[in-house]
Structure formats: C-alpha cells, structure tokens
Design a protein around this motif. Structure first.
Motif, PDB file in Angstrom:
ATOM      1  N   LYS A   1       0.839  -1.194   0.000  1.00 20.73           N
ATOM      2  CA  LYS A   1       0.000   0.000   0.000  1.00 20.73           C
ATOM      3  C   LYS A   1       0.878   1.249   0.000  1.00 20.73           C
ATOM      4  CE  LYS A   1      -3.997  -2.104   2.247  1.00 20.73           C
ATOM      5  NZ  LYS A   1      -4.856  -2.103   3.443  1.00 20.73           N
ATOM      6  N   VAL A   2       1.950   1.208   0.791  1.00 22.94           N
ATOM      7  CA  VAL A   2       2.904   2.318   0.823  1.00 22.94           C
ATOM      8  C   VAL A   2       3.540   2.490  -0.555  1.00 22.94           C
ATOM      9  CG1 VAL A   2       5.155   3.042   1.741  1.00 22.94           C
ATOM     10  CG2 VAL A   2       3.376   2.211   3.302  1.00 22.94           C
ATOM     11  N   GLU A   3       3.975   1.373  -1.148  1.00 19.04           N
ATOM     12  CA  GLU A   3       4.608   1.436  -2.473  1.00 19.04           C
ATOM     13  C   GLU A   3       3.664   2.029  -3.505  1.00 19.04           C
ATOM     14  OE1 GLU A   3       7.837   1.015  -3.021  1.00 19.04           O
ATOM     15  OE2 GLU A   3       7.856   0.644  -0.871  1.00 19.04           O
ATOM     16  N   HIS A   4       2.412   1.627  -3.470  1.00 21.87           N
ATOM     17  CA  HIS A   4       1.455   2.128  -4.461  1.00 21.87           C
ATOM     18  C   HIS A   4       1.221   3.626  -4.280  1.00 21.87           C
ATOM     19  CE1 HIS A   4      -0.285  -2.056  -5.580  1.00 21.87           C
ATOM     20  NE2 HIS A   4       1.024  -2.038  -5.547  1.00 21.87           N
ATOM     21  N   TYR A   5       1.203   4.085  -3.049  1.00 18.74           N
ATOM     22  CA  TYR A   5       1.089   5.519  -2.799  1.00 18.74           C
ATOM     23  C   TYR A   5       2.308   6.247  -3.375  1.00 18.74           C
ATOM     24  CZ  TYR A   5       0.947  10.029  -0.539  1.00 18.74           C
ATOM     25  OH  TYR A   5       0.945  11.376  -0.320  1.00 18.74           O
ATOM     26  N   GLU A   6       3.489   5.688  -3.114  1.00 19.74           N
ATOM     27  CA  GLU A   6       4.709   6.316  -3.613  1.00 19.74           C
ATOM     28  C   GLU A   6       4.767   6.283  -5.139  1.00 19.74           C
ATOM     29  OE1 GLU A   6       8.066   5.709  -0.232  1.00 19.74           O
ATOM     30  OE2 GLU A   6       7.383   3.880  -1.222  1.00 19.74           O
ATOM     31  N   ILE A   7       4.370   5.182  -5.734  1.00 22.89           N
ATOM     32  CA  ILE A   7       4.356   5.071  -7.197  1.00 22.89           C
ATOM     33  C   ILE A   7       3.438   6.132  -7.797  1.00 22.89           C
ATOM     34  CG2 ILE A   7       3.576   3.607  -9.122  1.00 22.89           C
ATOM     35  CD1 ILE A   7       4.645   1.179  -7.407  1.00 22.89           C
ATOM     36  N   ALA A   8       2.255   6.277  -7.238  1.00 19.44           N
ATOM     37  CA  ALA A   8       1.317   7.289  -7.742  1.00 19.44           C
ATOM     38  C   ALA A   8       1.899   8.694  -7.581  1.00 19.44           C
ATOM     39  CB  ALA A   8      -0.022   7.181  -7.012  1.00 19.44           C
ATOM     40  N   THR A   9       2.506   8.952  -6.448  1.00 11.36           N
ATOM     41  CA  THR A   9       3.056  10.279  -6.181  1.00 11.36           C
ATOM     42  C   THR A   9       4.232  10.595  -7.103  1.00 11.36           C
ATOM     43  OG1 THR A   9       2.326  10.176  -3.878  1.00 11.36           O
ATOM     44  CG2 THR A   9       4.051  11.779  -4.399  1.00 11.36           C
ATOM     45  N   TYR A  10       5.199   9.690  -7.167  1.00 10.24           N
ATOM     46  CA  TYR A  10       6.370   9.953  -8.003  1.00 10.24           C
ATOM     47  C   TYR A  10       6.004  10.003  -9.483  1.00 10.24           C
ATOM     48  CZ  TYR A  10       9.610   9.778  -4.113  1.00 10.24           C
ATOM     49  OH  TYR A  10      10.285  10.063  -2.945  1.00 10.24           O
ATOM     50  N   GLY A  11       5.069   9.167  -9.910  1.00 11.15           N
ATOM     51  CA  GLY A  11       4.627   9.216 -11.301  1.00 11.15           C
ATOM     52  C   GLY A  11       4.000  10.554 -11.641  1.00 11.15           C
ATOM     53  N   GLY A  12       3.119  11.023 -10.774  1.00 15.01           N
ATOM     54  CA  GLY A  12       2.474  12.314 -10.994  1.00 15.01           C
ATOM     55  C   GLY A  12       3.455  13.478 -10.936  1.00 15.01           C
ATOM     56  N   LEU A  13       4.379  13.419  -9.974  1.00 18.90           N
ATOM     57  CA  LEU A  13       5.362  14.499  -9.846  1.00 18.90           C
ATOM     58  C   LEU A  13       6.336  14.530 -11.024  1.00 18.90           C
ATOM     59  CD1 LEU A  13       6.139  14.345  -6.023  1.00 18.90           C
ATOM     60  CD2 LEU A  13       5.025  16.221  -7.263  1.00 18.90           C
ATOM     61  N   ALA A  14       6.739  13.367 -11.505  1.00 23.25           N
ATOM     62  CA  ALA A  14       7.651  13.321 -12.653  1.00 23.25           C
ATOM     63  C   ALA A  14       6.980  13.945 -13.874  1.00 23.25           C
ATOM     64  CB  ALA A  14       8.086  11.887 -12.944  1.00 23.25           C
ATOM     65  N   GLN A  15       5.705  13.633 -14.060  1.00 29.48           N
ATOM     66  CA  GLN A  15       4.986  14.199 -15.197  1.00 29.48           C
ATOM     67  C   GLN A  15       4.809  15.715 -15.041  1.00 29.48           C
ATOM     68  OE1 GLN A  15       4.221  12.673 -18.136  1.00 29.48           O
ATOM     69  NE2 GLN A  15       3.842  14.796 -18.679  1.00 29.48           N
ATOM     70  N   LEU A  16       4.496  16.141 -13.835  1.00 32.10           N
ATOM     71  CA  LEU A  16       4.324  17.567 -13.596  1.00 32.10           C
ATOM     72  C   LEU A  16       5.649  18.315 -13.800  1.00 32.10           C
ATOM     73  CD1 LEU A  16       2.507  19.910 -12.890  1.00 32.10           C
ATOM     74  CD2 LEU A  16       2.740  19.308 -10.473  1.00 32.10           C
ATOM     75  N   ALA A  17       6.755  17.694 -13.393  1.00 32.57           N
ATOM     76  CA  ALA A  17       8.068  18.317 -13.620  1.00 32.57           C
ATOM     77  C   ALA A  17       8.307  18.511 -15.116  1.00 32.57           C
ATOM     78  CB  ALA A  17       9.170  17.465 -12.999  1.00 32.57           C
ATOM     79  N   LYS A  18       7.935  17.527 -15.910  1.00 33.82           N
ATOM     80  CA  LYS A  18       8.070  17.663 -17.375  1.00 33.82           C
ATOM     81  C   LYS A  18       7.194  18.807 -17.883  1.00 33.82           C
ATOM     82  CE  LYS A  18       9.098  12.828 -18.350  1.00 33.82           C
ATOM     83  NZ  LYS A  18       8.613  11.592 -18.969  1.00 33.82           N
ATOM     84  N   THR A  19       5.971  18.880 -17.386  1.00 37.86           N
ATOM     85  CA  THR A  19       5.056  19.952 -17.790  1.00 37.86           C
ATOM     86  C   THR A  19       5.643  21.322 -17.470  1.00 37.86           C
ATOM     87  OG1 THR A  19       3.143  18.512 -17.445  1.00 37.86           O
ATOM     88  CG2 THR A  19       2.715  20.877 -17.455  1.00 37.86           C
ATOM     89  N   LEU A  20       6.349  21.391 -16.349  1.00 35.89           N
ATOM     90  CA  LEU A  20       6.968  22.650 -15.935  1.00 35.89           C
ATOM     91  C   LEU A  20       8.294  22.905 -16.644  1.00 35.89           C
ATOM     92  CD1 LEU A  20       6.210  22.372 -12.112  1.00 35.89           C
ATOM     93  CD2 LEU A  20       5.238  24.067 -13.689  1.00 35.89           C
TER      94      LEU A  20
END
Length: 189
Positions: A130-149
């Motif tokens: 459950k922790v891993e899935h939270y981290e995967i969702a967070t890092y995936g979203g943040l990596a994409q947002l960093a690209k957008t920025l």
C-alpha cells in the motif's frame, strides 16, 4: 421523465477570470513544491517505520527486503533534497496524512497478528505494498508535472525513484507468491 428547461436567451454562463500563462505556471510550481514537501515528509517518516517492519517480519527474505528498502528510502530522501536545491527551496516536509495513515495501518497489523507467523508477514507485505502504491502514484504524478513545468532535470530524478518503487512492489509480490501466502494459509488459527 424530466425535461431540461430551455436556456434563457441573453444569459451567459459565469466564467472564471482568465489567468495568464505566467500565473498558471506559478500556480503549478507552487502545487509541485507543496507535493514535494509532502513526499519528503512521507519518505522521512518511512525511514522510521521500516526498521519496525523489519523487526516484526519473520521471513528472512522479507527482512532483507525491508532492509534494502530502508537503504533506498534514505537515498530517496537525498534525491528529494537535491530536487529542493534545484528549485532553490529549503528542504522541508509537510505532514503527509496519507503516509501517516498507511504507517499506522502497518503498526496495527503488527499489533493484531502473532509474532513469528507467516500471517503477520502477509499483513506486512500488504501494508508495504500500500505504501509502495502511494509512492508510485506520487512519483509518477510528480515526474509528469516536472516535465510539464519544463524541468526535465527534476523529472529524471523523480523517474529514477519511481522505477525503484516499482521494483520494490514487484519484489514484495514475488516474496508473497513464493511461500509466505501458502504458509499463512496452512497455519493453525
């Protein structure tokens, strides 16, 4: 059957005021930094929880996985500190309610299961995933947002951590599938 009332002529929908591209970028960056603070707190909190999970596990394979993940998590904290530097921000956390809840859930599994049982190990694996899935969702979203920025440098750092989180999740699945789930099903109640 209800029918829609016809729209009144001459009325306009209220629209939000137009934001400039600069205002939108600024708002996205603010959100991004806020979420980096959130995952930074979460990773630091996890460095305190993983030793407890390691101690509670009975399977050597699971103990080893928790020890390895603790080392990785410490690297993840360092990478996030690097992200703060790249953003010219002070590294600081913002309490992550989600991670706090997930860690509490793991602690509850330790309290509610018998020491030395495969059943506890199964519960620890579930909590860790459950922790891993939270981290995967967070890092995936943040990596994409960093690209957008337009911050490919930061996106690359976050993508590296994302890949490691996915590997840890897969490892936990393999451990569960190898014997632990079967052993738990054979334990006497």
């Amino acid at each position: 059957m209800a029918t829609k009332a016809p729209a009144k002529k001459g009325t306009k929908k209220a629209s939000a005021p137009k934001q400039s591209t600069e205002e939108i970028q600024s708002a996205l960056l603010e959100l991004f930094v806020d979420e980096i603070k959130d995952i930074y707190w979460a990773e630091k909190h996890l460095t305190k929880a993983l030793p407890k999970m390691h101690k509670a596990a009975s399977s050597q394979e699971l103990k080893d996985a928790f020890a390895t993940h603790l080392e990785q998590t410490q690297v993840h904290v360092e990478r996030l500190e690097q992200v703060f530097e790249l953003l010219d921000k002070k590294a600081q956390g913002k309490k992550c309610d989600a991670m706090e809840g997930l860690v509490q859930e793991g602690e509850g599994i330790i309290e509610d299961t018998d020491a030395g049982t495969a059943t506890r190990d199964v519960g620890l694996i579930l909590a860790a995933q459950k922790v891993e899935h939270y981290e995967i969702a967070t890092y995936g979203g943040l990596a994409q947002l960093a690209k957008t920025l337009g911050r490919e440098d930061i996106a690359d750092i976050l993508a590296e951590t994302l890949a490691e989180e996915k590997e840890t999740d897969e490892l936990l699945t393999e451990i569960a599938e190898s014997d632990i789930n079967y052993e738990a099903s054979e334990e006497e109640a």
